[in-house]
Design an enzyme around this catalytic site. Sequence first.
Site, short mmCIF file in Angstrom:
data_model
loop_
_atom_site.label_atom_id
_atom_site.label_comp_id
_atom_site.label_asym_id
_atom_site.label_seq_id
_atom_site.Cartn_x
_atom_site.Cartn_y
_atom_site.Cartn_z
N HIS A 1 0.71 5.71 -0.90
CA HIS A 1 -0.11 7.10 -1.41
C HIS A 1 1.07 7.53 -2.61
O HIS A 1 0.92 8.78 -2.52
CB HIS A 1 -0.19 7.93 -0.10
N HIS B 1 -7.87 7.96 -2.11
CA HIS B 1 -6.93 7.36 -1.00
C HIS B 1 -5.58 7.04 -1.30
O HIS B 1 -4.55 7.94 -1.07
CB HIS B 1 -7.73 6.02 -0.28
N TYR C 1 8.98 -13.44 -20.97
CA TYR C 1 9.72 -12.36 -20.71
C TYR C 1 10.76 -12.68 -19.28
O TYR C 1 10.23 -13.31 -18.54
CB TYR C 1 9.00 -10.88 -20.42
N HIS D 1 0.73 -1.27 -0.15
CA HIS D 1 0.02 -0.06 0.15
C HIS D 1 0.75 1.45 -0.05
O HIS D 1 1.69 1.30 0.84
CB HIS D 1 -0.83 0.03 1.20
N ASP E 1 1.87 -4.94 -20.46
CA ASP E 1 2.93 -6.08 -20.03
C ASP E 1 2.43 -6.28 -18.61
O ASP E 1 2.20 -7.49 -18.23
CB ASP E 1 4.32 -5.50 -20.00
ZN LIG Z 1 -3.44 4.72 3.36
#
Ligand SMILES: [Zn+2]
Length: 228
Positions: free
Chosen positions: A108, A171, A225, A106, A131
Site C-alpha cells: 500500500h 486498495h 541495459y 503487494h 524503461d
Molecule cells: Zn492490501
Amino acid sequence: MTSGGLTGTISDTVARIRQEVCRLHEQLTRWELVTWTSGNVSARVPGADLMVIKPSGVSYDDLTPESMVVTTLDGDVVDGNHSPSSDTDAHAYVYRHLPQVNGVVHTHSPYATAWAARDEAIPCVLTAMADEFGGEIPVGPFALIGGDDIGKGIVATLEGHRSPAVLMRNHGVFTIGASAKAAVKAAVMCEDVARTVHIARTGGPLVPIEPRHIDALYERYQGVYGQR
Ligand SMILES: [Zn+2]
C-alpha cells in the site's frame, strides 16, 4: 504443519526460496513501501506447483526463512508453522494464470496508492517509467479481499499492458516479475515514479512522452541495459 510433506530436491529448493523471500521483505521496509504488516512478497517454487509467501500478521523484524509459508497454487498450506498472508489467494491466482511470472509483490505504498484511490493511472511522463513500465501504470478494478476477485483484476489488467505494476482501485499496488526480486524492483520503482509524477503535477501540466519514444526506451532498457 512442518516440512513433513517436502522431501529431496524440492525440500532444498524450498529452503532456498524461503531465504530469498524472507530477505526480499527487507526491501519493503528499506524503501518505506509498507506500514505495520501491510505488504507481502511471494515467489514461485521452480519445478513444483508451489509458492512461498509471507506469514500473516508477523512484523517485518520478526520474519525468518522458517516462518515463511509454502502453499499450493490454490493457496493451501503444505509447509509452515503460520497462516499465510491474507493476500495469498491473489498471489496464487496470478501464478496459476501467468506462467512466466515467478514473483509477486503487494504493498500500500503511499504515493502509488493515492493514485489508486483516485482511480487514476500514472501517465508515462518520465523516461524511467518508459524503461521499467513501457507506458502508463494502469488501474485495476475494485475487488474485495478473499477468493479470486483481486487475482482476476490483476491478471485482466496486466494482460493488456507492458507494465509489471497495477494499481488496484481504492486498495494498493500489485507487481509481478520473472523473479521475486524483479517484482520487488517494480514495486520500488512504482512508488518512486508515483511520487515524482505527483510532485510534477503540483507544479503544472504534465508533458507526455511520444509513444515511439516510449517504445524505444522500453526496448533498450529491457534488452540492453545493465550488466550482462
Ligand atoms: Zn492490501
